[in-house]
Enzyme design. Structure first.
Site, PDB file in Angstrom:
ATOM      1  N   CYS A 126       0.860  -1.181   0.000  1.00 33.83           N
ATOM      2  CA  CYS A 126       0.000   0.000   0.000  1.00 33.83           C
ATOM      3  C   CYS A 126       0.895   1.228   0.000  1.00 33.83           C
ATOM      4  O   CYS A 126       1.606   1.477   0.982  1.00 33.83           O
ATOM      5  CB  CYS A 126      -0.924  -0.005   1.217  1.00 33.83           C
ATOM      6  SG  CYS A 126      -2.032   1.420   1.284  1.00 33.83           S
ATOM      7  N   ASP A 274     -10.512   5.443  -2.712  1.00 35.32           N
ATOM      8  CA  ASP A 274      -9.245   5.943  -2.184  1.00 35.32           C
ATOM      9  C   ASP A 274      -9.244   7.462  -2.225  1.00 35.32           C
ATOM     10  O   ASP A 274      -9.438   8.066  -3.280  1.00 35.32           O
ATOM     11  CB  ASP A 274      -8.083   5.390  -3.007  1.00 35.32           C
ATOM     12  CG  ASP A 274      -6.751   5.466  -2.279  1.00 35.32           C
ATOM     13  OD1 ASP A 274      -6.566   6.395  -1.473  1.00 35.32           O
ATOM     14  OD2 ASP A 274      -5.893   4.602  -2.515  1.00 35.32           O
ATOM     15  N   CYS A 278      -3.422   7.010  -4.589  1.00 35.32           N
ATOM     16  CA  CYS A 278      -3.169   5.562  -4.589  1.00 35.32           C
ATOM     17  C   CYS A 278      -1.765   5.260  -5.114  1.00 35.32           C
ATOM     18  O   CYS A 278      -1.513   5.343  -6.323  1.00 35.32           O
ATOM     19  CB  CYS A 278      -4.214   4.807  -5.393  1.00 35.32           C
ATOM     20  SG  CYS A 278      -4.077   3.003  -5.251  1.00 35.32           S
TER      21      CYS A 278
END
Length: 359
Positions: A126, A274, A278
């Site tokens: 992530c 998001d 991202c």
């Protein structure tokens, strides 16, 4: 009389470009420790050798500690998922929140390990979360400004912390897996997009296909559109390499070129969107641009999110591999710590492990 919770979990909350990250670093019955001695706390003072201090603080391995980060991810998923559900599901968390569970490093040259997760399960990597983790560790006094390496289930991430909000990190090698995939979607017709890997799997769709307005006033339509596409990808068996689930759908549109090169909207695995640009999605986009010959080695790409925050991506290196052209993305973004807290788990609370979805 002082109330003492039966169990507890210590966390640091941050946001990166508007997208929250919860660093989960200690707790009672901590799965990566034999005891609470040496636990990370925000009150600790930095040692002269801050990085070795961090290694000592989190290297509290017990007999159950798996060796590799991918094995640790699997262990958390099968043996200690309570840590994710209690920390990220309602009533303590939300579907927007990304968790980062701190572990000892896998490699001697790294300073820590992190397993990312959300309200539905576990992530390979992530980008926004890694930026949040590094800023959080820095504000806790556990890393110094400069280079740091964090191990993840998909590889080691080298980064540089500025000493304030900014972090520059080198993501995993990213590539386009399939180009111009046509997907027949009931009610939408044929939707064409690319499948790419940037640390997670993405289906990327250009504005000439989706023809949607990427703004906050259009969220309901964007969520419905991308959710339908993701469901149809799964139903038709369209997947990433080795049958991997494509759990992110990303839309792109043009924007003010003085601010960024494009704007995106990203549907995340848990059904939320998001808020950040991202990091893994920007890496997947960069891989497609490299494959199309639109970005060369050393080239820059500025990605704007649905809420207006920006990441800068650089094609640090390009190579020809078994999967075609691969790019090593370098990402720069900013994160801010929003809270340091102890989550309490009361055995009398019927939702102490979170509001669990139906089985």
């Amino acid at each position: 009389m002082t109330y003492i919770p039966r169990q507890w979990i210590q966390v640091v909350d941050s946001h990166t470009g508007g997208e929250p990250t919860r660093l989960i670093y200690d707790g009672q019955h901590w799965p990566f420790a034999g005891s609470r001695e040496g636990a990370l706390t925000s009150q600790e003072s930095p040692s002269p050798s801050v990085l070795s201090g961090l290694r000592k603080a989190i290297d509290r391995s017990s007999l159950i500690l798996p060796k590799t980060m991918s094995e640790r991810r699997q262990f958390l998923e099968t043996e200690a998922d309570w840590l994710r559900t209690a920390s990220l599901l309602e009533p303590r968390g939300s579907d927007v929140l990304v968790g980062a569970i701190l572990t000892p490093p896998e490699h001697a040259s790294s300073q820590a390990g992190v397993v990312f997760c959300n309200n539905t399960g576990y992530l390979g990597m992530c980008g926004h979360g890694m930026i949040g983790v590094i800023v959080s560790l820095g504000q806790m006094g556990l890393i110094a400004p400069g280079p740091v390496t964090i191990d993840t289930p998909v590889g080691s991430i080298a980064a540089t912390w500025s000493g304030s909000a900014s972090v520059t990190l080198t993501n995993v090698w990213s590539y386009r897996y399939r180009h111009a995939v046509s997907l027949s979607v009931p009610g939408l017709g044929v939707v064409t997009g690319d499948i790419a890997w940037g640390g997670n799997w993405f289906f990327l769709i250009g504005e000439e296909v989706h023809q949607k307005s990427l703004d906050l006033g259009n969220l309901s339509d964007l969520l419905a559109y991308t959710s339908q596409i993701r469901s149809e990808l799964g139903r038709q068996g369209i997947a990433g390499a080795q049958g991997a689930e494509i759990d992110h759908v990303e839309l792109f549109a043009s924007c003010d070129s003085s601010i960024a090169d494009s704007q995106n909207f990203v549907l995340c695995p848990g059904g939320a969107y998001d808020r950040s640009p991202c990091g893994t999605g920007t890496s997947a986009k960069l891989a497609c641009l490299v494959a199309d010959g639109k970005v060369a080695e050393g080239g820059l790409w500025r990605q704007k999110s649905i809420v207006g925050s920006c990441f800068q991506a650089k094609a640090l290196s390009i190579r020809e591999g078994e999967r075609g052209l691969e790019v090593l993305p370098q990402l720069t973004g900013e994160a801010y710590v929003t809270g340091v807290s102890t989550l309490q788990i009361d055995e009398a609370d019927p939702f102490r492990w979170g509001i669990l979805p139906p089985q």
